[in-house]
Design a protein around this motif. Sequence first.
Motif, PDB file in Angstrom:
ATOM      1  N   PRO A 171      67.392  64.230  -0.576  1.00  0.00           N
ATOM      2  CA  PRO A 171      67.221  63.136  -0.706  1.00  0.00           C
ATOM      3  C   PRO A 171      65.696  62.674  -1.336  1.00  0.00           C
ATOM      4  O   PRO A 171      65.050  63.591  -1.332  1.00  0.00           O
ATOM      5  N   GLY A 172      65.970  61.663  -2.346  1.00  0.00           N
ATOM      6  CA  GLY A 172      65.017  61.384  -3.088  1.00  0.00           C
ATOM      7  C   GLY A 172      64.690  61.982  -4.391  1.00  0.00           C
ATOM      8  O   GLY A 172      63.730  61.765  -5.040  1.00  0.00           O
ATOM      9  N   GLU A 224      65.382  56.987   2.532  1.00  0.00           N
ATOM     10  CA  GLU A 224      66.048  58.238   2.400  1.00  0.00           C
ATOM     11  C   GLU A 224      66.828  58.570   3.597  1.00  0.00           C
ATOM     12  O   GLU A 224      65.949  58.504   4.610  1.00  0.00           O
ATOM     13  N   SER A 242      73.489  63.254   1.943  1.00  0.00           N
ATOM     14  CA  SER A 242      72.089  62.712   1.428  1.00  0.00           C
ATOM     15  C   SER A 242      72.212  61.366   1.068  1.00  0.00           C
ATOM     16  O   SER A 242      73.281  61.458   0.000  1.00  0.00           O
ATOM     17  N   THR A 257      70.070  58.009  -0.993  1.00  0.00           N
ATOM     18  CA  THR A 257      68.733  57.308  -1.085  1.00  0.00           C
ATOM     19  C   THR A 257      69.068  55.996  -1.652  1.00  0.00           C
ATOM     20  O   THR A 257      69.751  55.967  -2.723  1.00  0.00           O
TER      21      THR A 257
END
Length: 743
Positions: free
Chosen positions: A146-147, A583, A598, A600
């Motif tokens: 994430p991110g 996130e 994940s 985001t």
Amino acid sequence: MKRALIYFCILFLSCQAVVAQKAVVRGCVTDAKTGEILSDANVLERRSGTGMATNAYGLYSISLPKGECILQCSMLGYVTWRDTLTLSGNMVVNIALTPDDYWLKGIEIVGSRKHSGQFALEAKEIQALPSVGGEPDLMKSLQFLPGVQSGNEGTNNISVRGSNQWGNLVLLDEAVVYNPSHVLSFFSVFNNDAIREVNLYKSFFPLKYGGRSSSVIDVRMREGNSKERERSASLGLIASKVLLEGPLKKKEGSYLVSGRFGYPGVVAGLLGSNLTSKPQMWFYDVNAKVNRTLNSRNRMFFSLYSGGDHTVFNKLVKGYGMDWGNATATMRWNHILNDKTNVNTSAVFSNYYYKYKSLSDGLRYVWKSNMQSYQLKSDWERYQNNLLTLKGGVNLHYFTTMPGEVGKSGKDSNITPSEMPRKSLWDAALYAEANYKFLPRFLLNAGVRLSVLHAPASTYYAAKTFVMPEPRAELSFIPNASHRFSASYTQAAQSIHMLTTSSVGIPSDMWMPANALLKPSVMRQLALGYEYNFPDKEYTLSLEAYMRRTSHVVDYRKNADIFQNDRIEDEVETGSARGCGLEFYLSKNEGAVTGWISYTLSRARNRIGGEEYRPVYDRPHNLKLFVNWEMNRHWSLSSTFSYASGMNLTLPVGKYESEHVLVYIYSARNGYRAPAFHQLDFSATWRIRQDRSLSLSIINAYSRKNVFSIYAGRQGHFSVGNGRIYKLYLYGIVPSLTYSFKF
């Protein structure tokens, strides 16, 4: 006064008595099979519940009451170690963990996370993800967290939380890697056979890291097998590798040598590529490391890396060719000063160069650039007690670069050779950090890094000194073993800037140190996080929200004159960047089937030269899925799916003809969003026997034509009717086969 003195003496003697009733147990945790150190292993005294995680060098130190205790050490992927000790004084207990049979249990993908926003990946997790040409890629693996997202479609350039890729501090055994990419960023420089683990920090940056403002990507090389000699190799369609490792004489250390040679140009025609039918593309990597144990308190490490690329093709840019490469060297001395203090002292060297030649328009020129980094650093770590750990250190850094040199390429060149003046920067940094447990479910990590930057004078600007304080703190509330709430503030300064054109994939890049005309950029970030570990830690859920703002961001002016310009700073505008996001991360950590999802949701904006615009890497939606299935001892299957909003580009929105010349009218800066990127990948591994395996991977399974670049061109003569906008994609379905073996 006399009574107060008596009370003080009684209190002092009582404290001494308490200290005297405790003993310090310290040691190192290693892999029983290979002898390599294990960081982030959990050491626990079962009766009191006192425990800690080993540091980056596998060391631990805890204070325990004298008498009988039960010491336990555990780590995902290893059999738990436990022993009963009788403590009468300080004791050294070195622990060797036996690897678990993860072929039956599956790859366990989540280790100990000391900070919010921190993720760690080991070589076996990177190996499990499907990859182009069957070549495991560390940087692309990070894109599934994430991110983190790709800077360009299909490449391993990564943007972290809406910042540009040049803000990432990429380290290999403490040495800076200025360009971690091969072959137009489709492969990373990290040979997975030589890698032990990588740690990504994007919320709280430990204070020992400095020099960049976006994230920290700390890659650690393996040390080599100190128990027995091993030889392995792999043959693939894109690259082939060899690995040699084993113990030194008397088994007082180990060595590791690995080499990789990639030849993607040979098979590029099979990929459905639009680049060209016969490109010249190859790359190589060489890693070497040796370590020696001098005695129980001293150990020396020496690691080297060298890698390079050669690329020539005509489709994307006619008559264009480029060579580039990195080299690093690290000499490290690890010294255990006493039972509570260890010191790590390193001398580090980094080098990066590139050159490209252009034969178009009769210019026929060669552009060269290079940069070097020299560091001397010392990091101290003291385990004051079970509640307080202190860290501190000093870092001396000298950076120098030759931004650009232009020379002739052949006798027919019309170029006048020239060289831009060399730039340099001195950086001296001190830092102090404390890790303190209190109340008793709160954990505070806090400290400050103070950097003093000195830029020598040039012919057109005076010398300049900057004092850059970088306070950082993280507060965690841990009500029980399942829940963790955190809040962090990070301030990080970047002392060198990347000046790059908007050309996709083939930029004229220049690293420029801060000086009297270019201030260091400063990132300030606030992050809030929550993490929940399900019973037995089979699943992990985490949520994190962030806001960050970066000042003194640089970019070229419109229509900047950058070719052979000694005063390149005059062509640069400064401004700010800001970003925010949420996130989400859910992972299945154990069992035959493991993986994660994940997502985001983010927003990024730049304001430079009075204009606010979306940067290329502002991609609001980013979804990644990964699943791995260990069917049995012989077969494993894995798959990934990626979806991301398209990148932002500046494209023509109109055109007209003036004096028989086709003129385009362009949109606002980055005013066009490209189509969304999505891709499905598969891989299967057949372990023929313990020392033989065959891997098949299929990238872009449904042959999605993801846009790599959109550009204006023409058909035939220059006229309004002949103007065209072209979309460039690089590959369709990409199958690959890799055979690995030991010998």
